[in-house]
Design a protein around this motif. Structure first.
Motif, mmCIF file in Angstrom:
data_model
loop_
_atom_site.group_PDB
_atom_site.id
_atom_site.type_symbol
_atom_site.label_atom_id
_atom_site.label_comp_id
_atom_site.label_asym_id
_atom_site.label_seq_id
_atom_site.Cartn_x
_atom_site.Cartn_y
_atom_site.Cartn_z
ATOM 1 N N VAL A 19 0.941 -1.214 0.106
ATOM 2 C CA VAL A 19 0.013 0.188 0.026
ATOM 3 C C VAL A 19 1.065 1.100 -0.038
ATOM 4 O O VAL A 19 1.696 1.544 0.942
ATOM 5 C CB VAL A 19 -0.833 0.028 1.285
ATOM 6 C CG1 VAL A 19 -1.629 1.248 1.095
ATOM 7 C CG2 VAL A 19 -1.784 -1.161 1.177
ATOM 8 N N VAL A 20 0.768 1.883 -0.905
ATOM 9 C CA VAL A 20 1.714 3.068 -1.147
ATOM 10 C C VAL A 20 0.883 4.501 -1.424
ATOM 11 O O VAL A 20 -0.355 4.551 -2.040
ATOM 12 C CB VAL A 20 2.562 2.702 -2.482
ATOM 13 C CG1 VAL A 20 3.343 4.365 -2.795
ATOM 14 C CG2 VAL A 20 3.502 1.771 -2.624
ATOM 15 N N LEU A 22 5.576 4.453 1.885
ATOM 16 C CA LEU A 22 5.299 2.739 2.185
ATOM 17 C C LEU A 22 5.209 2.790 3.641
ATOM 18 O O LEU A 22 6.440 2.728 4.404
ATOM 19 C CB LEU A 22 6.149 1.670 1.672
ATOM 20 C CG LEU A 22 5.383 0.504 1.472
ATOM 21 C CD1 LEU A 22 6.481 -0.765 0.774
ATOM 22 C CD2 LEU A 22 5.142 -0.249 2.929
ATOM 23 N N MET A 23 4.257 3.110 4.305
ATOM 24 C CA MET A 23 4.085 3.478 5.865
ATOM 25 C C MET A 23 3.766 2.016 6.479
ATOM 26 O O MET A 23 3.783 0.893 6.047
ATOM 27 C CB MET A 23 3.262 4.491 6.059
ATOM 28 C CG MET A 23 3.552 5.764 5.318
ATOM 29 S SD MET A 23 2.374 7.125 5.769
ATOM 30 C CE MET A 23 0.807 6.352 5.219
ATOM 31 N N THR A 63 10.394 2.298 11.624
ATOM 32 C CA THR A 63 9.672 1.489 10.742
ATOM 33 C C THR A 63 8.491 2.360 10.077
ATOM 34 O O THR A 63 7.794 2.965 10.908
ATOM 35 C CB THR A 63 8.902 0.289 11.433
ATOM 36 O OG1 THR A 63 9.961 -0.418 12.050
ATOM 37 C CG2 THR A 63 8.116 -0.548 10.461
ATOM 38 N N GLY A 64 8.398 2.344 8.869
ATOM 39 C CA GLY A 64 7.333 3.183 8.271
ATOM 40 C C GLY A 64 7.253 4.577 8.273
ATOM 41 O O GLY A 64 6.315 5.263 7.651
ATOM 42 N N ASP A 94 10.904 2.057 4.780
ATOM 43 C CA ASP A 94 9.702 1.315 4.510
ATOM 44 C C ASP A 94 8.929 0.671 5.540
ATOM 45 O O ASP A 94 9.780 0.022 6.426
ATOM 46 C CB ASP A 94 9.956 0.435 3.401
ATOM 47 C CG ASP A 94 10.046 1.038 2.059
ATOM 48 O OD1 ASP A 94 9.607 2.551 2.039
ATOM 49 O OD2 ASP A 94 10.504 0.494 1.026
ATOM 50 N N GLY A 95 7.786 0.433 5.650
ATOM 51 C CA GLY A 95 6.916 0.004 6.764
ATOM 52 C C GLY A 95 6.288 -1.363 6.366
ATOM 53 O O GLY A 95 6.658 -2.069 5.309
ATOM 54 N N ALA A 96 5.237 -1.676 7.274
ATOM 55 C CA ALA A 96 4.570 -3.023 7.318
ATOM 56 C C ALA A 96 3.266 -3.020 6.306
ATOM 57 O O ALA A 96 2.565 -4.029 6.447
ATOM 58 C CB ALA A 96 4.413 -3.404 8.342
ATOM 59 N N LEU A 97 2.699 -1.889 5.901
ATOM 60 C CA LEU A 97 1.625 -1.889 5.119
ATOM 61 C C LEU A 97 1.924 -2.478 3.645
ATOM 62 O O LEU A 97 1.862 -2.119 2.454
ATOM 63 C CB LEU A 97 1.268 -0.675 4.724
ATOM 64 C CG LEU A 97 0.319 -0.128 5.925
ATOM 65 C CD1 LEU A 97 -0.174 1.220 5.820
ATOM 66 C CD2 LEU A 97 -0.708 -0.955 6.286
ATOM 67 N N ALA A 98 2.443 -4.025 3.692
ATOM 68 C CA ALA A 98 2.984 -4.783 2.542
ATOM 69 C C ALA A 98 2.844 -6.123 2.771
ATOM 70 O O ALA A 98 2.685 -6.440 4.076
ATOM 71 C CB ALA A 98 4.234 -4.176 2.109
#
Length: 202
Positions: free
Chosen positions: A8-9, A61-62, A121-122, A126-130
């Motif tokens: 999710v970007v 990418l949060m 993180t995020g 880049d974070g964990a909405l992926a």
């Protein structure tokens, strides 16, 4: 051939959040690759998406309320093993050199706001909405979760926002909290600014 994942970007300030294909990140030395099961959406994410807070350039990418499973180890990692269930809080790594760090405070949201050079993180990485995320294991970046079988994954995710990650219930957030989503289950582009309307978990 590069392996791809869904992420999710946020492409620009106040833009619609999009589900895009991105390369699966590779863990470097001292890092692990986590397959994300669920990730909460925090007010900080919304502030960043609207440009109220700015830590790096768009696209973003949060996601700093992630929970998942370790699926690959970088060189030198001995603290974690394949299959560990872990939480991915915002405070991934302190700089270790500034005055605040030398006072040896517990890693938490307070550390994130006071350390001179934290890895968040995020936020600044880049974070964990992926579907996958990389995290270091030098600090509390990749903490073991507390209820590996009994607690639903979406309930674990928001618990990481309260400091050192522990997958326990978060006060004020009951089962099925709308702040918890699975980025991996998102399949379509958001039609308006804000996160895609996905709430299922794997």
């Amino acid at each position: 051939m590069t392996k791809l994942m869904k992420a999710v970007v946020v492409p620009a300030v106040k833009a619609a959040w999009e589900v895009r294909q991105r390369p699966v990140p590779e863990p470097g030395p001292g890092e692990v690759l986590v397959r994300v099961h669920a990730c909460g959406i925090c007010g900080t994410d919304l502030w960043m998406a609207h440009g109220v807070l700015s830590f790096r350039e768009f696209p973003l990418l949060m996601g700093h309320e992630g929970v998942g499973e370790v699926v690959a180890l970088g060189a030198g990692v001995t603290e974690r093993k394949i299959g560990d269930r872990v939480g991915l809080p915002m405070m991934q790594k302190r700089c270790g050199a500034c005055g605040f760090c030398r006072e040896e405070h517990p890693d938490s949201f307070v550390t994130a706001g006071n350390c001179a050079g934290p890895t968040l993180t995020g936020v600044n990485v880049d974070g964990a909405l992926a579907e996958y995320a990389v995290a270091g294991v030098g600090g509390r970046s990749c903490s073991r979760t507390g209820s590996p079988t009994r607690m639903p994954r979406p309930r674990c995710a928001p618990a990481t926002r309260r400091g050192p990650a522990s997958a326990g219930p978060t006060p004020g957030r009951g089962p099925g909290s709308p702040s918890s989503v699975s980025a991996g289950s998102a399949t379509s582009r958001s039609s308006s600014p804000g996160p895609p309307a996905t709430t299922s978990s794997r």
